[in-house]
Each structure stands twice: as structure tokens, then as C-alpha cells.
Design an enzyme around this catalytic site. Structure first.
Site, PDB file in Angstrom:
ATOM      1  N   ASP A  32       0.807  -1.230   0.000  1.00  0.00           N
ATOM      2  CA  ASP A  32       0.000   0.000   0.000  1.00  0.00           C
ATOM      3  C   ASP A  32       0.837   1.276   0.000  1.00  0.00           C
ATOM      4  OD1 ASP A  32       0.718  -0.949   2.626  1.00  0.00           O
ATOM      5  OD2 ASP A  32      -0.581   0.576   3.493  1.00  0.00           O
ATOM      6  N   GLU A  41      -0.735  -1.734   5.312  1.00  0.00           N
ATOM      7  CA  GLU A  41       0.209  -1.640   6.442  1.00  0.00           C
ATOM      8  C   GLU A  41       0.112  -0.275   7.114  1.00  0.00           C
ATOM      9  OE1 GLU A  41       3.085  -0.896   9.110  1.00  0.00           O
ATOM     10  OE2 GLU A  41       3.186   0.215   7.240  1.00  0.00           O
ATOM     11  N   GLU A  42      -0.173   0.762   6.299  1.00  0.00           N
ATOM     12  CA  GLU A  42      -0.132   2.144   6.810  1.00  0.00           C
ATOM     13  C   GLU A  42      -1.380   2.478   7.618  1.00  0.00           C
ATOM     14  OE1 GLU A  42       2.400   4.047   6.677  1.00  0.00           O
ATOM     15  OE2 GLU A  42       3.588   3.547   4.909  1.00  0.00           O
ATOM     16  N   HIS A  87       7.693   9.006   4.167  1.00  0.00           N
ATOM     17  CA  HIS A  87       6.440   9.767   4.321  1.00  0.00           C
ATOM     18  C   HIS A  87       6.631  11.240   3.934  1.00  0.00           C
ATOM     19  CE1 HIS A  87       4.196   6.734   7.115  1.00  0.00           C
ATOM     20  NE2 HIS A  87       5.033   6.119   6.289  1.00  0.00           N
TER      21      HIS A  87
HETATM   22 ZN    ZN Z   1       5.147   4.081   6.195  1.00  0.00          ZN
HETATM   23 ZN    ZN Z   2       6.450   1.257   5.561  1.00  0.00          ZN
END
Ligand code: ZN
Ligand code: ZN
Length: 387
Positions: free
Chosen positions: A81, A139-140, A363
């Protein structure tokens, strides 16, 4: 110059791995909505002759490679993701979807694991045991790993390994250690309710801004005064909102934050002390303070024997570049897998060539990687299985 021994089978498909990474980078998908990416993964795994299951953990993909000789089942995991972020970098494979971007490196994780799957599928006869390739969504933040586990992705698996590309380290390094490497990542919302009034007449009011001031200071004493200074913990208030205007006493303040710890004991201690401080401050000032505390990912705690295996494989690829003990207070849902079975999560240095580590953080909107790191990660995966 460090000597780096990329596995020759990976070297021959390096362009394909980069091409896959760029394709996924260009088409980022969020959370569980990784339909295109999962489709691409499933198609490739099938073409390598693996037994493929789709729709695991909503939109995850699991591929099984049964080796020619008896032995354990080892799982290798990648996440698929992206993030809600507008890409600002200027690369040829820039995201074509506004407001979505692969800014954590999960595009690279998927590409590396597919590369390893291709190479290992051609060595089937020499493999002792089986390899399970796990490609998970979300996952995020949404904990896709939990849904994968509920759908049986760990059934029959003896050990699991996962890697993260890591721009805080340079190419040719691998951060790896046993024990805690990433923290629990809990979230909380606090609401303070008081009695508003005229800014010139505080008598009879309960000023939520003043209450918030005391609360902020008191909450910081949990880490500084309650937890063991040798055990890392964090309490952060990331957002605060309240009040109406300069001459009005605020009747409500909201605060939002996160708590991090490496052990379940500290995690519970923080939660308990927060509640005690909220109750104490509320009683002191006559406010009503409530908290909505949400458990996030548990701490990621590597197992000793799996860490030894990962370190051995890493040393075979990057020699002395492997093994410096990387730790962070970030969170990662790989933790759910290694709460169930032995495993290790480790970090492949991927800071873009020529950039200082930390200058292109994960990020951030111009995040990118040194694509040579994809060869390192894919080689370590192959090495873990072939030894
Ligand atoms: Zn991340
Ligand atoms: Zn990550």
C-alpha cells in the site's frame, strides 16, 4: 568502497525488478484498495508456477513454492500500500494518481519480493521445504497483517521474515538486531470540558485552556518520571484545538496524540498513568476530562534465532555493512506476525545516492530510494532460503 555481493541470479533480473517498482510507484493504491497491485503480483506469481491465493486479508496475495526436498516452511512478506500524499519529486515514474504516493518504499518491497520469487521458483529442486510469499495490503494504519493472519496466511509456517527499505541508512548497509526494533503505536483523543465565560471575568468559569496547560505539562512527566530511563518510551501531543476568541474563556479543548513503547508493560503503564493524571487534573480544576485511547500496532520484537539467520544472510550480501543495530519508535504491523511465530524484521539501507541520510525521509512528498538497494533486498531474501 564496501564489497557488495549481489546474487548473480538477481543481477540478471535487476532491470525487471526496477521496472516493476517503477510501475507500482506510478500507480499507487491506498489501504485495502490495492486491486491493481495485487492483480499484478498474482499474475507474476502464477507465471512463476506458484500456487497462488488471492483475496487473503481482503486484498492480499499468498503464493506457495513447494521445494523439491523436505524442510520447514519459511514466509517472506512484503506490503503493497501507498500513502495519502501528493508527490512533489520530479521523476519519470511519478505517481499518476493525485493525492496518492508510494512514500514509504512499499513499491520497492513488492518488487524485491517478486524478484526473489522468480529466482527461487527456478531453484525449486534445491529448496529444502517450502517458501510462502505474503503480499499484504494496508500496512499504513489499518493493520492489514491482522486480516491476513485471520485468513490463515501463517498456517503451517515455521518462520517469517520482512524487510523495510530505509532511507535513514546508505546503500550497502543493513540494520538488524534481535529484540525490540519498532515500538507500539497507540493513539488517543482527550476532551476537556469546562465552563466558558467573559475573558475579563474568570470567576465562576472553568477555563479549559488553563486546564490544558497543566495537563500537557503533567503528561510529559510519564516518560521523564515514571518509566525506566533505559527503556525507550514516547508520549506526544500532536494536535490541540479549542477556544473561540481572545476575550472568551474556552469551554472545551481537544488534544490528540500518540504513545510509543517497546514493551507491553510500559505500554500499559503509560495508559494507566495517563488516566490517573487526567482524573487528577480534572479534580483539581473542576473540569470534565475524557479520553478515547485506541491500541495501535504492538511493538515489533525480533526473535533471536530468526535474527541470526537474517544476519547471516545479510552478511553474505553486504559483509561488514550488515548488523548495526537499528531501532526506531515508529510502528509496523509486521509485529502481529512475530507475535504468533518466530521471525525477524530488518532494514535495507536505501538513501538516494549523493543525498545525506535523513534528507529524504519516509512519508515525505519527495521520497525516493537508491534503486540499487532493491538488488540487496532481493538477494537477502534469496540467500535466506538458499543459504
Ligand atoms: Zn510508512
Ligand atoms: Zn512502511
Amino acid at each position: 568502497m564496501k564489497s557488495i555481493n549481489i546474487r548473480p541470479e538477481i543481477e540478471t533480473i535487476k532491470d525487471e525488478i526496477i521496472e516493476t517498482r517503477r510501475d507500482i510507484h506510478k500507480h499507487p493504491e491506498l489501504g485495502f484498495e490495492v486491486h491493481r497491485t495485487a492483480g499484478l503480483v498474482a499474475e507474476k506469481l502464477k507465471s512463476y508456477g506458484l500456487i497462488v491465493k488471492t483475496g487473503i486479508g481482503k486484498t492480499g496475495v499468498v503464493g506457495d513454492l513447494v521445494g523439491g526436498q523436505p524442510g520447514p516452511t519459511i514466509a517472506l512478506r512484503a506490503d503493497m500500500d501507498a500513502l495519502s500524499l501528493q508527490e512533489t519529486g520530479d521523476v519519470s515514474y511519478k505517481s499518476i494518481h493525485d493525492g496518492k504516493m508510494h512514500a514509504c518504499g512499499h513499491d520497492g518491497h513488492t518488487a524485491m519480493l517478486l524478484g526473489a520469487a522468480k529466482v527461487l521458483s527456478e531453484k525449486r529442486d534445491q529448496i529444502k521445504g517450502s517458501v510462502r510469499f505474503i503480499f499484504q495490503p494496508a500496512e499504513e494504519g489499518e493493520g492489514g497483517a491482522r486480516y491476513m493472519i485471520e485468513d490463515g496466511c501463517l498456517d503451517g509456517v515455521d518462520e517469517i521474515y520482512g524487510i523495510h527499505l530505509w532511507d535513514y541508512q546508505g546503500y550497502g548497509t543493513i540494520g538488524i538486531k534481535s529484540g525490540p526494533v519498532l515500538a507500539s503505536a497507540d493513539m488517543f483523543d482527550i476532551t476537556i470540558k469546562g465552563i466558558g465565560g467573559h475573558g475579563a471575568a474568570p470567576q465562576g468559569t472553568v477555563d479549559c485552556i488553563v486546564v490544558a496547560g497543566h495537563l500537557i505539562t503533567a503528561l510529559q512527566t510519564i516518560v521523564s518520571r515514571n518509566t525506566d530511563p533505559l527503556e525507550s518510551t514516547v508520549v506526544t501531543l500532536g494536535k490541540i484545538e479549542g477556544g473561540h476568541n481572545f476575550n472568551i474563556i474556552a469551554d472545551e479543548v481537544k488534544m490528540y496524540g500518540t504513545a510509543r513503547a517497546y514493551t507491553e508493560e510500559n505500554r500499559q503503564l503509560i495508559k494507566k498513568r495517563m488516566q490517573e493524571i487526567l482524573d487528577g487534573v480534572a479534580a483539581t480544576f473542576g473540569a470534565v476530562i475524557t479520553m478515547d485511547y485506541e491500541d495501535g500496532y504492538p511493538p515489533t520484537i525480533n526473535h533471536d534465532s530468526a535474527t541470526e539467520n537474517a544476519l547471516k544472510a545479510s552478511k553474505a550480501i553486504v559483509g561488514e555493512g550488515a548488523g548495526f543495530p537499528y531501532q526506531s519508535m515508529g510502528g509496523e504491523d509486521f509485529s502481529y506476525y512475530i507475535q504468533k511465530i518466530p521471525g525477524c524484521f530488518f532494514f535495507i539501507g536505501s538513501a538516494p545516492e549523493g543525498s545525506e541520510p535523513m534528507s529524504v525521509p519516509h512519508h515525505c512528498s519527495h521520497f525516493d530510494i537508491d534503486e540499487r538497494s532493491l538488488r540487496v533486498g532481493a538477494s537477502v531474501f534469496v540467500e535466506l532460503i538458499m543459504g
